[in-house]
Design a protein around this motif. Structure first.
Motif, PDB file in Angstrom:
ATOM      1  N   ALA A   1     -91.877  21.297 -47.123  1.00 52.73           N
ATOM      2  CA  ALA A   1     -90.461  21.473 -47.425  1.00 52.73           C
ATOM      3  C   ALA A   1     -90.184  22.953 -47.668  1.00 52.73           C
ATOM      4  CB  ALA A   1     -90.075  20.654 -48.644  1.00 52.73           C
ATOM      5  N   ALA A   2     -89.583  23.591 -46.718  1.00 50.78           N
ATOM      6  CA  ALA A   2     -89.241  24.995 -46.861  1.00 50.78           C
ATOM      7  C   ALA A   2     -87.907  25.116 -47.591  1.00 50.78           C
ATOM      8  CB  ALA A   2     -89.135  25.640 -45.480  1.00 50.78           C
ATOM      9  N   PRO A   3     -87.711  26.179 -48.361  1.00 51.22           N
ATOM     10  CA  PRO A   3     -86.434  26.334 -49.027  1.00 51.22           C
ATOM     11  C   PRO A   3     -85.310  26.483 -48.007  1.00 51.22           C
ATOM     12  CG  PRO A   3     -87.795  28.295 -49.340  1.00 51.22           C
ATOM     13  CD  PRO A   3     -88.623  27.272 -48.647  1.00 51.22           C
ATOM     14  N   ARG A   4     -84.175  25.935 -48.345  1.00 50.04           N
ATOM     15  CA  ARG A   4     -83.038  26.008 -47.429  1.00 50.04           C
ATOM     16  C   ARG A   4     -82.604  27.445 -47.244  1.00 50.04           C
ATOM     17  NH1 ARG A   4     -78.532  22.653 -49.898  1.00 50.04           N
ATOM     18  NH2 ARG A   4     -77.449  24.266 -48.756  1.00 50.04           N
ATOM     19  N   ILE A   5     -82.160  27.751 -46.053  1.00 49.87           N
ATOM     20  CA  ILE A   5     -81.614  29.076 -45.806  1.00 49.87           C
ATOM     21  C   ILE A   5     -80.285  29.139 -46.542  1.00 49.87           C
ATOM     22  CG2 ILE A   5     -80.711  30.619 -44.040  1.00 49.87           C
ATOM     23  CD1 ILE A   5     -82.743  29.380 -42.123  1.00 49.87           C
ATOM     24  N   GLY A   6     -80.122  30.141 -47.345  1.00 50.26           N
ATOM     25  CA  GLY A   6     -78.891  30.270 -48.110  1.00 50.26           C
ATOM     26  C   GLY A   6     -79.083  29.980 -49.588  1.00 50.26           C
TER      27      GLY A   6
ATOM     28  N   GLY B   1     -82.555  27.228 -55.521  1.00 52.97           N
ATOM     29  CA  GLY B   1     -81.383  26.372 -55.500  1.00 52.97           C
ATOM     30  C   GLY B   1     -80.146  27.161 -55.129  1.00 52.97           C
ATOM     31  N   ASP B   2     -79.073  26.442 -54.805  1.00 54.88           N
ATOM     32  CA  ASP B   2     -77.814  27.096 -54.434  1.00 54.88           C
ATOM     33  C   ASP B   2     -77.155  27.768 -55.633  1.00 54.88           C
ATOM     34  OD1 ASP B   2     -78.072  26.357 -51.789  1.00 54.88           O
ATOM     35  OD2 ASP B   2     -77.000  24.469 -52.070  1.00 54.88           O
ATOM     36  N   THR B   3     -77.359  27.204 -56.810  1.00 54.61           N
ATOM     37  CA  THR B   3     -76.798  27.784 -58.035  1.00 54.61           C
ATOM     38  C   THR B   3     -77.924  28.046 -59.020  1.00 54.61           C
ATOM     39  OG1 THR B   3     -76.443  25.645 -59.081  1.00 54.61           O
ATOM     40  CG2 THR B   3     -74.642  26.502 -57.719  1.00 54.61           C
ATOM     41  N   LEU B   4     -77.637  28.864 -60.015  1.00 55.51           N
ATOM     42  CA  LEU B   4     -78.633  29.191 -61.018  1.00 55.51           C
ATOM     43  C   LEU B   4     -79.029  27.959 -61.828  1.00 55.51           C
ATOM     44  CD1 LEU B   4     -80.189  31.667 -61.942  1.00 55.51           C
ATOM     45  CD2 LEU B   4     -78.419  32.070 -63.640  1.00 55.51           C
ATOM     46  N   SER B   5     -78.059  27.126 -62.164  1.00 53.20           N
ATOM     47  CA  SER B   5     -78.371  25.938 -62.952  1.00 53.20           C
ATOM     48  C   SER B   5     -79.210  24.943 -62.144  1.00 53.20           C
ATOM     49  CB  SER B   5     -77.096  25.267 -63.464  1.00 53.20           C
ATOM     50  OG  SER B   5     -76.300  24.837 -62.384  1.00 53.20           O
ATOM     51  N   MET B   6     -78.957  24.835 -60.848  1.00 52.47           N
ATOM     52  CA  MET B   6     -79.750  23.941 -59.996  1.00 52.47           C
ATOM     53  C   MET B   6     -81.191  24.437 -59.910  1.00 52.47           C
ATOM     54  SD  MET B   6     -79.161  22.861 -55.995  1.00 52.47           S
ATOM     55  CE  MET B   6     -77.498  22.324 -56.290  1.00 52.47           C
ATOM     56  N   ALA B   7     -81.387  25.736 -59.741  1.00 51.64           N
ATOM     57  CA  ALA B   7     -82.726  26.304 -59.663  1.00 51.64           C
ATOM     58  C   ALA B   7     -83.470  26.114 -60.980  1.00 51.64           C
ATOM     59  CB  ALA B   7     -82.652  27.783 -59.306  1.00 51.64           C
ATOM     60  N   ARG B   8     -82.779  26.294 -62.098  1.00 55.90           N
ATOM     61  CA  ARG B   8     -83.412  26.106 -63.408  1.00 55.90           C
ATOM     62  C   ARG B   8     -83.851  24.655 -63.604  1.00 55.90           C
ATOM     63  NH1 ARG B   8     -82.344  30.081 -67.402  1.00 55.90           N
ATOM     64  NH2 ARG B   8     -82.309  28.467 -69.003  1.00 55.90           N
ATOM     65  N   GLN B   9     -82.982  23.709 -63.240  1.00 54.49           N
ATOM     66  CA  GLN B   9     -83.311  22.294 -63.402  1.00 54.49           C
ATOM     67  C   GLN B   9     -84.498  21.892 -62.524  1.00 54.49           C
ATOM     68  OE1 GLN B   9     -82.168  20.168 -65.637  1.00 54.49           O
ATOM     69  NE2 GLN B   9     -83.656  18.715 -64.860  1.00 54.49           N
ATOM     70  N   LYS B  10     -84.507  22.363 -61.267  1.00 63.03           N
ATOM     71  CA  LYS B  10     -85.616  22.047 -60.366  1.00 63.03           C
ATOM     72  C   LYS B  10     -86.931  22.646 -60.864  1.00 63.03           C
ATOM     73  CE  LYS B  10     -83.176  21.595 -55.967  1.00 63.03           C
ATOM     74  NZ  LYS B  10     -83.030  22.199 -54.626  1.00 63.03           N
ATOM     75  N   SER B  11     -86.879  23.876 -61.388  1.00 66.10           N
ATOM     76  CA  SER B  11     -88.109  24.512 -61.860  1.00 66.10           C
ATOM     77  C   SER B  11     -88.654  23.791 -63.094  1.00 66.10           C
ATOM     78  CB  SER B  11     -87.891  25.997 -62.157  1.00 66.10           C
ATOM     79  OG  SER B  11     -87.058  26.163 -63.283  1.00 66.10           O
ATOM     80  N   LEU B  12     -87.771  23.297 -63.968  1.00 66.16           N
ATOM     81  CA  LEU B  12     -88.233  22.519 -65.121  1.00 66.16           C
ATOM     82  C   LEU B  12     -88.889  21.217 -64.673  1.00 66.16           C
ATOM     83  CD1 LEU B  12     -85.350  23.036 -67.708  1.00 66.16           C
ATOM     84  CD2 LEU B  12     -87.743  23.747 -67.948  1.00 66.16           C
ATOM     85  N   SER B  13     -88.305  20.593 -63.678  1.00 68.27           N
ATOM     86  CA  SER B  13     -88.876  19.356 -63.146  1.00 68.27           C
ATOM     87  C   SER B  13     -90.246  19.613 -62.512  1.00 68.27           C
ATOM     88  CB  SER B  13     -87.919  18.749 -62.118  1.00 68.27           C
ATOM     89  OG  SER B  13     -88.478  17.625 -61.520  1.00 68.27           O
ATOM     90  N   ASN B  14     -90.345  20.677 -61.723  1.00 67.42           N
ATOM     91  CA  ASN B  14     -91.623  21.041 -61.101  1.00 67.42           C
ATOM     92  C   ASN B  14     -92.661  21.405 -62.156  1.00 67.42           C
ATOM     93  OD1 ASN B  14     -90.594  20.661 -58.549  1.00 67.42           O
ATOM     94  ND2 ASN B  14     -90.237  22.827 -58.159  1.00 67.42           N
ATOM     95  N   CYS B  15     -92.233  22.121 -63.185  1.00 68.67           N
ATOM     96  CA  CYS B  15     -93.138  22.519 -64.250  1.00 68.67           C
ATOM     97  C   CYS B  15     -93.729  21.293 -64.939  1.00 68.67           C
ATOM     98  CB  CYS B  15     -92.400  23.392 -65.264  1.00 68.67           C
ATOM     99  SG  CYS B  15     -93.399  23.873 -66.677  1.00 68.67           S
ATOM    100  N   ALA B  16     -92.885  20.329 -65.268  1.00 68.95           N
ATOM    101  CA  ALA B  16     -93.364  19.116 -65.937  1.00 68.95           C
ATOM    102  C   ALA B  16     -94.357  18.369 -65.050  1.00 68.95           C
ATOM    103  CB  ALA B  16     -92.187  18.221 -66.297  1.00 68.95           C
ATOM    104  N   ARG B  17     -94.072  18.287 -63.760  1.00 67.85           N
ATOM    105  CA  ARG B  17     -94.966  17.586 -62.839  1.00 67.85           C
ATOM    106  C   ARG B  17     -96.312  18.307 -62.717  1.00 67.85           C
ATOM    107  NH1 ARG B  17     -91.880  17.344 -58.352  1.00 67.85           N
ATOM    108  NH2 ARG B  17     -92.808  19.168 -57.406  1.00 67.85           N
ATOM    109  N   PHE B  18     -96.267  19.629 -62.497  1.00 72.61           N
ATOM    110  CA  PHE B  18     -97.506  20.385 -62.308  1.00 72.61           C
ATOM    111  C   PHE B  18     -98.308  20.494 -63.599  1.00 72.61           C
ATOM    112  CE2 PHE B  18     -95.050  22.598 -58.753  1.00 72.61           C
ATOM    113  CZ  PHE B  18     -95.497  21.694 -57.818  1.00 72.61           C
ATOM    114  N   ALA B  19     -97.640  20.635 -64.725  1.00 72.53           N
ATOM    115  CA  ALA B  19     -98.347  20.713 -66.005  1.00 72.53           C
ATOM    116  C   ALA B  19     -99.073  19.406 -66.279  1.00 72.53           C
ATOM    117  CB  ALA B  19     -97.377  21.031 -67.136  1.00 72.53           C
ATOM    118  N   GLY B  20     -98.430  18.278 -65.980  1.00 73.09           N
ATOM    119  CA  GLY B  20     -99.067  16.980 -66.169  1.00 73.09           C
ATOM    120  C   GLY B  20    -100.288  16.808 -65.287  1.00 73.09           C
TER     121      GLY B  20
END
Length: 99
Positions: free
Chosen positions: A38-43, A62-81
């Protein structure tokens, strides 16, 4: 005399195998390859990085700062686990948008 005949026969056999393999190769090379990741979307202009106190963190776009923050928190929880860390301690440590 039979030794010479056998060499000619084996040579023809090898040449036949070579010719068949050369005929089959172009049929396989025409297949289009597909992207398997899954490559990041252009834009997507914003990114964020979240890290736990112990374990691996996550980076997301992410397209917005809040979207990128939410996705990174989700990824962090998954990878940390997965890495034996502490998913509940994930915090965004870096976030910004390009441009």
């Amino acid at each position: 005399m039979t030794g010479i005949t056998e060499r000619k026969g084996s040579t023809w056999g090898l040449l036949s195998l070579l010719a068949i393999s050369l005929v089959l190769i172009p049929g396989c090379s025409g297949n289009k390859s597909t992207t398997r990741y899954a490559a990041p979307r252009i834009g997507s202009a914003c990114y964020a990085k979240a890290l736990p106190t112990v374990g691996e963190g996550g980076l997301a776009w992410g397209d917005t700062l809040s979207m990128a923050r939410q996705k990174s928190l989700s990824n962090c929880a998954r990878f940390a686990g997965r890495s034996g860390g502490t998913p509940s301690t994930c915090q965004v440590v870096l976030s910004e948008c390009k441009h």
